[in-house]
Design an enzyme around this catalytic site. Structure first.
Site, PDB file in Angstrom:
ATOM      1  N   TYR A  63      74.898  59.609  64.674  1.00 53.37           N
ATOM      2  CA  TYR A  63      76.173  59.528  63.793  1.00 53.37           C
ATOM      3  C   TYR A  63      77.456  59.284  64.697  1.00 53.37           C
ATOM      4  O   TYR A  63      77.491  60.292  65.417  1.00 53.37           O
ATOM      5  CB  TYR A  63      76.046  60.719  62.901  1.00 53.37           C
ATOM      6  CG  TYR A  63      77.419  60.801  61.935  1.00 53.37           C
ATOM      7  CD1 TYR A  63      77.982  59.586  61.695  1.00 53.37           C
ATOM      8  CD2 TYR A  63      77.452  61.967  61.390  1.00 53.37           C
ATOM      9  CE1 TYR A  63      79.120  59.909  60.861  1.00 53.37           C
ATOM     10  CE2 TYR A  63      78.517  62.188  60.483  1.00 53.37           C
ATOM     11  CZ  TYR A  63      79.225  60.982  60.221  1.00 53.37           C
ATOM     12  OH  TYR A  63      80.414  61.294  59.288  1.00 53.37           O
ATOM     13  N   LYS A  91      74.740  55.385  62.542  1.00 47.81           N
ATOM     14  CA  LYS A  91      75.603  55.511  61.402  1.00 47.81           C
ATOM     15  C   LYS A  91      77.009  55.394  62.311  1.00 47.81           C
ATOM     16  O   LYS A  91      77.396  56.253  62.835  1.00 47.81           O
ATOM     17  CB  LYS A  91      75.463  56.612  60.806  1.00 47.81           C
ATOM     18  CG  LYS A  91      76.639  56.752  59.774  1.00 47.81           C
ATOM     19  CD  LYS A  91      76.507  58.263  59.048  1.00 47.81           C
ATOM     20  CE  LYS A  91      77.946  58.474  57.861  1.00 47.81           C
ATOM     21  NZ  LYS A  91      77.969  59.363  57.389  1.00 47.81           N
TER      22      LYS A  91
END
Length: 359
Positions: A188, A216
């Protein structure tokens, strides 16, 4: 005077004898444990259980960063939580992030965190992929939480780069390589929260691991396309950019906040091809959601929709009255039928909210 003789101790080098002739400058030898290779092995199981491979995670198009609701004393409201997850499943979400930023993992103890991951797996693991946020700025904590998360059955882990106490790029690679050994992982990247970008060089380096499901990415669609051209799976981390990320820049899908509110419309946006009119229709809602740092807007909205109690763990507080009135108008414009829950949307007064500082 009698002389104490220590024989066979694992913590001391052997002495030639225990008499008065023993000299302190005898050559020291290291304890055996210090030279055993791979002394700290990963605490993992290779049994299949209901786990998946990274390849199974790579195909998910709509992953909801699920909200964690609370009882008036600040404990988890599992009945409301179950309803929220069920609404995601019914409306076509393929995965949930448990205890992420949106789910307020940063306000949970690790016991709470792992319990909620395990509860989600036990109740819904056969219907939706459960991705536990077991990231930390401490590699030790990230490894330990991931071991526990996979032990209770989560399908994949979400890992952020070390924040606040930032590290070098080499340290970042070492951190991710350490946690990738645990199981399928989404990395992320959200520099606005961590204060440090994860550059493509780091991702390309760790992409050699079979456990890397993808990234992400919150930096923008240019970065998304840079990865997709290199065959690295990417999910947009920005609801306002996810339509174009999906249909114009090669993203697999989105890890979404807005889908907590309008899962059916977000599913349509990710599954059914380009739809600029629907994207434009959702943009005022998305802008409203992020007027203040997430998850303040989401928590306020779900309370107004009557699907969670109006309970906030501090330091989060509800949006002011004017923004709550604005949300009622947004629901009427988009259509109440497109939002989760069945109650009429309400403005709620300031006194309706409960702010919990100790829980």
């Amino acid at each position: 005077m009698a002389t104490l003789c220590l024989k066979g101790s694992a913590l001391q080098s052997p002495r030639p004898n225990c008499g008065d002739n023993y000299t302190r400058n005898a050559k020291w030898r290291s304890p055996q444990a210090a030279v055993i290779p791979n002394f700290h092995l990963p605490m993992r199981s290779l049994e299949v259980k209901n786990r998946t491979s990274a390849e199974d995670i790579k195909s998910l198009r709509l992953i909801t960063a699920i909200k964690t609701p609370y009882l008036p004393d600040g404990r988890f409201d599992l009945e409301a939580y179950d309803d929220l997850v069920n609404m995601q499943i019914v409306n076509g979400a393929e995965g949930v992030i448990v205890g992420g930023t949106t789910g307020e993992g940063q306000l949970m103890s690790w016991d709470e965190h792992i319990m909620l991951i395990g509860h989600t797996v036990n109740c819904f693991g056969g219907s939706i992929k459960v991705i536990g946020n077991t990231g930390s700025n401490s590699t030790r904590e990230a490894i330990h939480a991931s071991e526990q998360g996979f032990a209770v059955g989560m399908h994949a882990a979400l890992h952020i780069n070390p924040y606040y106490g930032k590290t070098s790029l080499e340290g970042m690679v070492s951190h991710f390589e350490s946690v990738l050994s645990m199981g399928p992982t989404i990395i992320y990247n959200v520099p606005s929260r961590t204060g440090q970008d994860i550059p493509p060089l780091v991702i390309h380096t760790v992409s050699q691991s079979a456990n890397l499901a993808g990234v992400k990415e919150c930096v923008g669609n240019d970065r998304v396309e840079q990865y997709t051209k290199s065959k690295i799976v990417v999910w947009s981390g920005n609801d306002d950019q996810c339509h174009d990320a999906r249909w114009s820049h090669g993203a697999t899908g989105v890890i979404s906040v807005a889908s907590n509110l309008v899962p059916g419309l977000m599913q349509e946006l990710m599954f059914r091809g380009k739809n600029p009119s629907l994207n434009a229709k959702l943009m005022p809602l998305i802008e409203w959601l992020f007027h203040e740092p997430n998850p303040i807007g989401l928590n306020t909205a779900l309370a107004q929709l009557g699907v969670v109690r109006p309970v906030f763990r501090l330091p989060y507080v509800p949006l002011p009255l004017a923004k709550r009135v604005e949300f009622v108008n947004l629901v009427e414009e988009i259509g109440r039928e497109n939002f989760v829950g069945e109650q009429d949307v309400k403005v709620l007064e300031d006194d309706d909210f409960i702010l919990v500082s100790r829980y």
